[in-house]
Design a protein around this motif. Structure first.
Motif, PDB file in Angstrom:
ATOM      1  N   GLU A 130       1.283  14.720   7.578  1.00  0.00           N
ATOM      2  CA  GLU A 130      -0.081  15.238   7.401  1.00  0.00           C
ATOM      3  C   GLU A 130      -0.855  15.155   8.722  1.00  0.00           C
ATOM      4  O   GLU A 130      -1.622  16.055   9.058  1.00  0.00           O
TER       5      GLU A 130
ATOM      6  N   GLY B  29      -3.097   5.457   9.017  1.00  0.00           N
ATOM      7  CA  GLY B  29      -1.702   5.776   8.710  1.00  0.00           C
ATOM      8  C   GLY B  29      -0.689   5.229   9.701  1.00  0.00           C
ATOM      9  O   GLY B  29       0.255   4.541   9.320  1.00  0.00           O
TER      10      GLY B  29
ATOM     11  N   THR C 212      -4.509   9.504   4.109  1.00  0.00           N
ATOM     12  CA  THR C 212      -3.821   8.221   3.922  1.00  0.00           C
ATOM     13  C   THR C 212      -4.294   7.553   2.627  1.00  0.00           C
ATOM     14  O   THR C 212      -3.486   7.028   1.854  1.00  0.00           O
TER      15      THR C 212
ATOM     16  N   ILE D  18      -2.730   9.403  -0.405  1.00  0.00           N
ATOM     17  CA  ILE D  18      -1.293   9.132  -0.519  1.00  0.00           C
ATOM     18  C   ILE D  18      -1.070   7.717  -1.052  1.00  0.00           C
ATOM     19  O   ILE D  18      -0.266   7.500  -1.959  1.00  0.00           O
ATOM     20  N   ALA D  19      -1.832   6.745  -0.505  1.00  0.00           N
ATOM     21  CA  ALA D  19      -1.670   5.348  -0.934  1.00  0.00           C
ATOM     22  C   ALA D  19      -2.059   5.185  -2.404  1.00  0.00           C
ATOM     23  O   ALA D  19      -1.551   4.312  -3.099  1.00  0.00           O
TER      24      ALA D  19
ATOM     25  N   MET E 170      -4.867  14.601   0.333  1.00  0.00           N
ATOM     26  CA  MET E 170      -3.630  14.015   0.882  1.00  0.00           C
ATOM     27  C   MET E 170      -3.886  13.250   2.171  1.00  0.00           C
ATOM     28  O   MET E 170      -3.062  13.263   3.076  1.00  0.00           O
TER      29      MET E 170
ATOM     30  N   ALA F  75      10.107  14.770  -3.043  1.00  0.00           N
ATOM     31  CA  ALA F  75       8.694  14.932  -3.380  1.00  0.00           C
ATOM     32  C   ALA F  75       7.840  15.017  -2.113  1.00  0.00           C
ATOM     33  O   ALA F  75       6.859  15.756  -2.061  1.00  0.00           O
TER      34      ALA F  75
ATOM     35  N   SER G  41       5.709  18.264  -1.205  1.00  0.00           N
ATOM     36  CA  SER G  41       4.259  18.106  -1.036  1.00  0.00           C
ATOM     37  C   SER G  41       3.783  18.715   0.271  1.00  0.00           C
ATOM     38  O   SER G  41       2.754  19.380   0.311  1.00  0.00           O
TER      39      SER G  41
ATOM     40  N   LEU H 199       5.259  11.206   4.667  1.00  0.00           N
ATOM     41  CA  LEU H 199       4.307  12.237   4.239  1.00  0.00           C
ATOM     42  C   LEU H 199       2.996  12.087   5.010  1.00  0.00           C
ATOM     43  O   LEU H 199       2.419  13.063   5.497  1.00  0.00           O
ATOM     44  N   ASP H 200       2.552  10.843   5.144  1.00  0.00           N
ATOM     45  CA  ASP H 200       1.293  10.559   5.826  1.00  0.00           C
ATOM     46  C   ASP H 200       1.330  11.009   7.288  1.00  0.00           C
ATOM     47  O   ASP H 200       0.399  11.668   7.768  1.00  0.00           O
TER      48      ASP H 200
ATOM     49  N   LEU I 106       6.561   7.885   1.669  1.00  0.00           N
ATOM     50  CA  LEU I 106       5.103   8.051   1.638  1.00  0.00           C
ATOM     51  C   LEU I 106       4.515   7.928   3.048  1.00  0.00           C
ATOM     52  O   LEU I 106       3.611   8.673   3.429  1.00  0.00           O
TER      53      LEU I 106
ATOM     54  N   LEU J 185      -0.492   1.435   9.778  1.00  0.00           N
ATOM     55  CA  LEU J 185       0.227   0.914   8.607  1.00  0.00           C
ATOM     56  C   LEU J 185       1.731   1.012   8.816  1.00  0.00           C
ATOM     57  O   LEU J 185       2.477   0.080   8.526  1.00  0.00           O
TER      58      LEU J 185
ATOM     59  N   MET K 234       0.827  -1.209   0.000  1.00  0.00           N
ATOM     60  CA  MET K 234       0.000   0.000   0.000  1.00  0.00           C
ATOM     61  C   MET K 234       0.865   1.264   0.000  1.00  0.00           C
ATOM     62  O   MET K 234       0.720   2.111  -0.860  1.00  0.00           O
ATOM     63  N   MET K 235       1.781   1.342   0.961  1.00  0.00           N
ATOM     64  CA  MET K 235       2.759   2.437   0.950  1.00  0.00           C
ATOM     65  C   MET K 235       4.081   1.824   0.507  1.00  0.00           C
ATOM     66  O   MET K 235       4.712   1.088   1.268  1.00  0.00           O
TER      67      MET K 235
ATOM     68  N   ARG L  64       0.821  11.925  -4.030  1.00  0.00           N
ATOM     69  CA  ARG L  64       2.076  12.683  -4.037  1.00  0.00           C
ATOM     70  C   ARG L  64       2.619  12.828  -5.456  1.00  0.00           C
ATOM     71  O   ARG L  64       3.155  13.884  -5.813  1.00  0.00           O
ATOM     72  N   GLU L  65       2.460  11.791  -6.269  1.00  0.00           N
ATOM     73  CA  GLU L  65       2.918  11.877  -7.659  1.00  0.00           C
ATOM     74  C   GLU L  65       2.071  12.900  -8.426  1.00  0.00           C
ATOM     75  O   GLU L  65       2.577  13.603  -9.299  1.00  0.00           O
TER      76      GLU L  65
END
Lengths: 183, 119
Positions: free
Chosen positions: A14, A72, B35, B38-39, B33, A118, A122, A10-11, A7, A75, A1-2, B43-44
């Protein structure tokens, strides 16, 4: 998933912003000798009570009204535990939150770091970008980036303009590439 | 596009373009944005939007983000707010579509109806 650690990062960043944080401090330490990777994110958000802190790691808990927690963190914890490590959540109301993740650096299931440039670009792409300090150490070498430094360079130009954010992305990606042994 | 000299060059360029555009209302682009977003690749999508806007030197567009809005199956979601026009929400956006959204919707003002989820 991630598919990347970046990523996950980032999560959880957030999450911090959703909790009202204006300052994010990210430290990534890679120690090839000890075969250990440590990812630490500290924020100055509103923090959590002990009850909320425990609930935040429960995938079946969600606080729909505030959306501060969700899948999040669970995970990321699952990823850490799968890779011989752990996730620790330290928080107190009014004192911010700190997430510490450890993983075995060369564990076969460890996701690659991924595109940190990135991720940082973001997180800064919003109307009121937070202050970010990012320190990344690998063995004896280190790379750092901070928005306070960036703002000094930019003067009256805002951080959250597309050309500036693209610069941030390539600056971080190039810096990390050098950390991993050149072009 | 990475050294400090590049940054200072960029700064000068932006200073000139901002002066030209000051006063105009900004277009706002919002990327989901959470979870779920993002998954699904948000982000891309964000990177592609920033890249396309940067290439076109469009500094009158703000790209920002929001958390989960409960439409997780349609993520990555992108909202486009053009001043004076209703909000348009695009679903299942990828990097390629994000670039198209900049070219068609933001630059030319043409909504790409087949990707819209809030008709």
């Amino acid at each position: 998933m991630m598919e990347e650690l970046a990523l996950h990062i980032l999560d959880i960043m957030e999450n911090s912003l959703a909790a009202g944080a204006s300052l994010l401090e990210l430290t990534i330490l890679e120690d090839p000798v000890a075969n250990r990777m440590i990812i630490e994110l500290t924020d100055n958000g509103r923090g959590m009570s002990e009850k909320e802190r425990q609930a935040a790691l429960d995938p079946f808990f969600t606080s729909r009204t505030t959306r501060r927690v969700g899948l999040g963190l669970s995970l990321l914890r699952a990823t850490a535990e799968q890779c011989g490590g752990s996730l620790t959540l330290v928080s107190q109301p009014g004192k911010g939150t700190r997430v510490v993740v450890t993983l075995e650096l060369n564990h076969i299931d460890r996701p690659p770091l991924g595109d940190m440039g990135a991720t940082i670009a973001s997180i800064l792409s919003r109307e009121d970008p937070p202050e970010v300090y990012y320190y990344h150490q690998r063995g004896k070498e280190a790379f750092e980036f901070s928005t306070s430094w960036l703002k000094e360079q930019l003067g009256d130009i805002p951080v959250n303009l597309a050309p500036v954010l693209k610069w941030v992305q390539s600056h971080i990606d190039e810096g990390l590439k050098a950390l991993y042994g050149g072009e | 596009m990475k050294s400090v000299e590049d940054l200072l060059k960029l700064k000068k360029e932006i200073q000139e373009s901002i002066a030209l555009r000051e006063g105009g209302d900004k277009i706002k682009v919002v990327v989901g944005m959470g979870t779920c977003g993002i998954a699904a690749g948000a982000r891309e999508v964000m990177s592609a939007l920033l890249d396309e806007l940067a290439k076109r030197r469009l500094t009158n567009v703000v790209v920002t983000q929001t958390g989960c809005i409960g439409l997780c199956a349609q993520e990555p979601l992108v909202d486009v707010f053009v001043p004076g026009k209703p909000r348009v929400t695009y679903g299942k956006v990828d990097a390629q579509k994000a670039r198209q959204i900049v070219a068609q919707h933001i630059v030319n003002g043409i909504v790409i109806n087949e990707w819209v989820v809030n008709k």
